[in-house]
Design a protein around this motif. Structure first.
Motif, mmCIF file in Angstrom:
data_model
loop_
_atom_site.group_PDB
_atom_site.id
_atom_site.type_symbol
_atom_site.label_atom_id
_atom_site.label_comp_id
_atom_site.label_asym_id
_atom_site.label_seq_id
_atom_site.Cartn_x
_atom_site.Cartn_y
_atom_site.Cartn_z
ATOM 1 N N PRO A 184 6.131 5.887 2.389
ATOM 2 C CA PRO A 184 5.763 6.105 0.989
ATOM 3 C C PRO A 184 6.964 6.077 0.035
ATOM 4 O O PRO A 184 8.036 6.605 0.354
ATOM 5 C CB PRO A 184 5.131 7.505 1.002
ATOM 6 C CG PRO A 184 4.678 7.696 2.399
ATOM 7 C CD PRO A 184 5.635 6.949 3.272
ATOM 8 N N ALA A 185 6.770 5.445 -1.103
ATOM 9 C CA ALA A 185 7.831 5.389 -2.119
ATOM 10 C C ALA A 185 7.150 5.332 -3.483
ATOM 11 O O ALA A 185 5.952 5.060 -3.580
ATOM 12 C CB ALA A 185 8.708 4.164 -1.893
ATOM 13 N N ALA A 232 -6.056 5.819 -4.403
ATOM 14 C CA ALA A 232 -5.403 6.775 -5.316
ATOM 15 C C ALA A 232 -3.884 6.682 -5.255
ATOM 16 O O ALA A 232 -3.183 7.680 -5.447
ATOM 17 C CB ALA A 232 -5.870 8.202 -5.022
ATOM 18 N N MET A 233 -3.366 5.470 -5.025
ATOM 19 C CA MET A 233 -1.913 5.282 -4.976
ATOM 20 C C MET A 233 -1.373 4.694 -6.279
ATOM 21 O O MET A 233 -0.365 3.987 -6.286
ATOM 22 C CB MET A 233 -1.534 4.402 -3.779
ATOM 23 C CG MET A 233 -1.558 5.158 -2.461
ATOM 24 S SD MET A 233 -0.273 6.448 -2.378
ATOM 25 C CE MET A 233 1.176 5.468 -2.001
ATOM 26 N N PRO A 253 0.797 -1.232 0.000
ATOM 27 C CA PRO A 253 0.000 0.000 0.000
ATOM 28 C C PRO A 253 0.825 1.275 0.000
ATOM 29 O O PRO A 253 0.330 2.329 -0.420
ATOM 30 C CB PRO A 253 -0.835 -0.100 1.287
ATOM 31 C CG PRO A 253 -0.451 -1.351 1.968
ATOM 32 C CD PRO A 253 0.569 -2.084 1.161
ATOM 33 N N ASN A 254 2.079 1.202 0.459
ATOM 34 C CA ASN A 254 2.891 2.435 0.523
ATOM 35 C C ASN A 254 3.548 2.798 -0.819
ATOM 36 O O ASN A 254 4.184 3.839 -0.936
ATOM 37 C CB ASN A 254 3.981 2.308 1.602
ATOM 38 C CG ASN A 254 4.934 1.153 1.351
ATOM 39 O OD1 ASN A 254 4.508 0.077 0.953
ATOM 40 N ND2 ASN A 254 6.215 1.368 1.575
ATOM 41 N N LEU A 255 3.404 1.945 -1.826
ATOM 42 C CA LEU A 255 4.062 2.231 -3.115
ATOM 43 C C LEU A 255 3.090 2.899 -4.081
ATOM 44 O O LEU A 255 1.971 2.416 -4.295
ATOM 45 C CB LEU A 255 4.594 0.949 -3.751
ATOM 46 C CG LEU A 255 5.621 0.153 -2.948
ATOM 47 C CD1 LEU A 255 6.183 -0.989 -3.785
ATOM 48 C CD2 LEU A 255 6.756 1.051 -2.461
ATOM 49 N N PHE A 256 3.514 4.024 -4.645
ATOM 50 C CA PHE A 256 2.724 4.694 -5.689
ATOM 51 C C PHE A 256 3.227 4.172 -7.040
ATOM 52 O O PHE A 256 4.406 4.277 -7.363
ATOM 53 C CB PHE A 256 2.910 6.217 -5.612
ATOM 54 C CG PHE A 256 1.988 6.953 -6.543
ATOM 55 C CD1 PHE A 256 0.784 7.471 -6.088
ATOM 56 C CD2 PHE A 256 2.309 7.117 -7.885
ATOM 57 C CE1 PHE A 256 -0.093 8.130 -6.952
ATOM 58 C CE2 PHE A 256 1.444 7.769 -8.757
ATOM 59 C CZ PHE A 256 0.252 8.281 -8.287
#
Ligand SMILES: Nc1ncnc2c1ncn2[C@@H]1O[C@H](COP(=O)(O)OP(=O)(O)OP(=O)(O)O)[C@@H](O)[C@H]1O
Length: 613
Positions: free
Chosen positions: A399-400, A459-460, A271-274
């Motif tokens: 986030p990354a 919206a990631m 979930p932390n990867l865009f």
């Protein structure tokens, strides 16, 4: 037999019957082989159940207090991450286990902690020397007795390591490469000795997807690791991986002979990867400029990142260009002196270099958890590869950003490289499907590929964050013109390179076709051709010279339905408006048509976007 049959006639009949009998024998032998293999599987499963009964792995166990204390005292961690406790319980119970946790999910703890609580020696099979070195070093810093035996172990130390395996009752973790396990007789005889003495407690097989030729990173030596269950049937195996489709999981269970294993699988969603895909510029200089400006705009404080390139030459050239633009970076690929490579890796790990520009040779050994971005300068050869390479970002769960620069000509370059590999086409098409998506959430595409229910994107990814309306255009006329352009080629093979095809299409003798082609930019021409490949109206074809493999395009059998007016082709286009939700992720000018996607995509949503916050 008729009494009037002549010997010649009888000979024919007998020969025929003999053929039939032989065929039946062959069928029975094949069936015998099948049943034998199935029987062995069932024996292994019942034996595993007898040795270590299944249990509720969330429940309570006699070792709970020891496990909790070791977690806190030795590893200085307060709580388990998802599934770690269940995996540890099943392995401590003596079950074979298949553990699928995403990158950074904490797989190492799943075997390191039981190694301390349960006693005996845990053998860890790991494919990478650097990974082994890092782990052994880290464990020793924590005061945990661990050793390794690899090709890097100096000759004079090898005897010492063997002595330790024999005599050191405190030894808990023994790391080795698969080559060592399957090829070194002396090593295997030491394991036999450990086993007979009841000291071989557990076998952990890291990066277990390397067993299967259906997965990325297939390694022939991994395929031979079934020998471990054969030689040490009572020792529980713990197979760990971050990436495996259902097919790869089935395959590796069979190869490792752990068909009755407990399987733990957490979502592959990170979930932390865009996730973002951008149209790659047509000139190398512009691609470099785009990368430089993106890094400078988003990571001006020197946060670490990786840029993956297709070839060694690309790596070296791009590094020079990024350096000239003022970025602290170095390159890494398989064709370098190992010391030089290690030096670059260390400088990047220490933060002296902000960016490492690498081929996929830079992979499994990466221990850095605070990688803030992974850029793909070119498309990977499969969606699994792309997921895994991108997944090196954000292992600290912060986030990354994972950014792919995509254009169809890279698919052809990649195809020419992988055309010799098994399954190259479905693999390449899976990543093309991901890269050309416009309205479908990128997480949904990845999840579907790995057989998972769709994850919440929030919206990631650029598709969900963009929020602009998608329009669906009928481009059947243009698609027919492309097929006509191929048919009009003077050569018998009716195939062309991408550039030749675009030129011929734009110069069509039918004025309306030429006009329509020229009304689109060359990038858009390229995207439509990509879609026709992806929807199977065109196919790739290869030409082999002494120096290179060239990829060409030609019409596939399905193209006839298109020219016969039986098929319609739609393309998706997005008109980008000022979009605050996408923020820095969508740096495009208003009104620019940014991407086209397949009309045959099941999740095609022609009107509005979803998942936008
Ligand atoms: N329960 C936990 N609590 C906090 N941190 C943890 C926990 N378990 C593991 N970690 C940390 O998470 C990081 C990643 O762990 P690890 O290297 O084992 O991940 P991995 O699943 O093997 O990832 P990869 O597939 O990328 O190698 C390490 O820094 C580790 O110390």
């Amino acid at each position: 037999m008729s009494q009037t049959a002549t010997p010649a006639e009888e000979l024919l009949l007998v020969t025929d019957e003999l053929d039939q009998v032989e065929e039946q024998i062959e069928q029975l032998l094949a069936r015998q082989h099948q049943l034998q293999a199935h029987k062995e599987q069932l024996l292994r499963i019942t034996e595993a159940d007898r040795r270590a009964p299944r249990a509720d792995w969330h429940g309570t166990f006699t070792w709970d207090a020891d496990v909790q204390q070791t977690l806190q005292d030795t590893f200085s961690l307060q709580a388990f991450r998802p599934l770690q406790r269940e995996v540890i319980n099943a392995s401590m119970q003596g079950r074979d286990v298949l553990c699928l946790l995403p990158s950074g999910g904490g797989k190492s703890l799943c075997y390191q902690l039981p190694a301390l609580v349960g006693g005996g020696v845990t053998l860890v099979v790991s494919p990478l020397l650097s990974l082994i070195q890092d782990q052994v070093h880290g464990l020793r810093l924590l005061g945990i007795p661990a050793i390794s035996l690899t090709s890097l172990t100096p000759k004079e130390e090898v005897a010492e390591v063997y002595k330790q395996i024999d005599n050191d009752k405190e030894l808990r973790l023994l790391y080795a490469t698969p080559e060592r396990v399957v090829s070194a007789k002396r090593f295997m005889s030491k394991l036999e000795k450990l086993y007979k003495a009841g000291r071989l407690a557990r076998i952990a097989i890291d990066e277990a997807h390397c067993c299967s030729q259906w997965g990325n990173d297939f390694r022939p030596d991994y395929k031979k690791l079934g020998v471990l269950k054969q030689q040490f049937p009572d020792v529980p195996i713990l197979a760990l991986t971050a990436t495996a489709t259902d097919r790869v999981c089935d395959d590796l269970r069979t190869i490792l002979r752990i068909e009755g294993c407990e399987s733990f699988r957490s979502s592959i969603n990170r979930p932390n990867l865009f996730y973002e895909v951008r149209q790659k510029a047509s000139t190398a200089a512009q691609v470099t400029a785009d990368i430089v400006s993106w890094i400078q705009a988003n990571y001006a404080s020197g946060e670490s990142g990786i840029v993956y390139c297709l070839t060694r030459k690309d790596c070296e050239t791009l590094t020079g260009e990024l350096q000239a633009a003022g970025l602290a970076c170095g390159f890494y690929h398989a064709d370098m002196d190992p010391h030089q490579r290690e030096h670059i890796h260390q400088q990047w790990s220490a933060g002296t270099l902000q960016v490492i520009v690498a081929t996929i040779a830079f992979g499994m050994g990466i221990n850095k958890v605070d990688v803030r971005f992974v850029i793909h300068h070119s498309l990977s050869k499969s969606l699994e590869n792309l997921y895994q390479e991108s997944g090196r970002a954000g292992r600290d769960l912060k986030p990354a950003h994972c950014l792919l620069f995509y254009r169809f000509s890279d698919v052809l370059r990649q195809a020419a490289i992988v055309a010799y590999e098994a399954n190259w086409q479905p693999n390449l098409y899976s990543v093309m499907r991901y890269a050309s998506a416009l309205s479908t959430c990128r997480r949904v595409i990845v999840g579907r590929h790995f057989g998972e229910a769709p994850a919440e994107c929030s919206a990631m990814c650029d598709c969900c964050a963009r929020g602009a309306p998608v329009v669906k255009k009928d481009v059947t006329g243009a698609a027919v013109a492309v097929v006509d352009a191929l048919a009009s080629l003077p050569t018998a093979d009716k195939r062309a390179t991408l550039l030749q095809l675009i030129d011929r299409w734009r110069a069509s003798k039918v004025p309306a076709e030429a006009k329509a082609a020229k009304a689109m930019s060359r990038d858009e021409n390229e995207r439509l051709i990509a879609q026709l490949v992806y929807e199977d109206y065109l196919q790739m074809d290869f030409g082999f010279t002494a120096y290179a493999t060239n990829a060409y395009l030609k019409a596939s059998p399905k193209a006839a339905q298109l020219t016969a007016g039986k098929k319609t082709v739609y393309m998706e286009c997005v008109e980008v408006q000022a979009d605050e939700a996408a923020g820095q992720h969508a740096q495009r000018s208003a009104g620019e048509v940014i991407e086209l996607a397949s009309s045959e995509d099941e999740d095609f949503q022609p009107a509005t976007k979803r998942g936008r916050s």
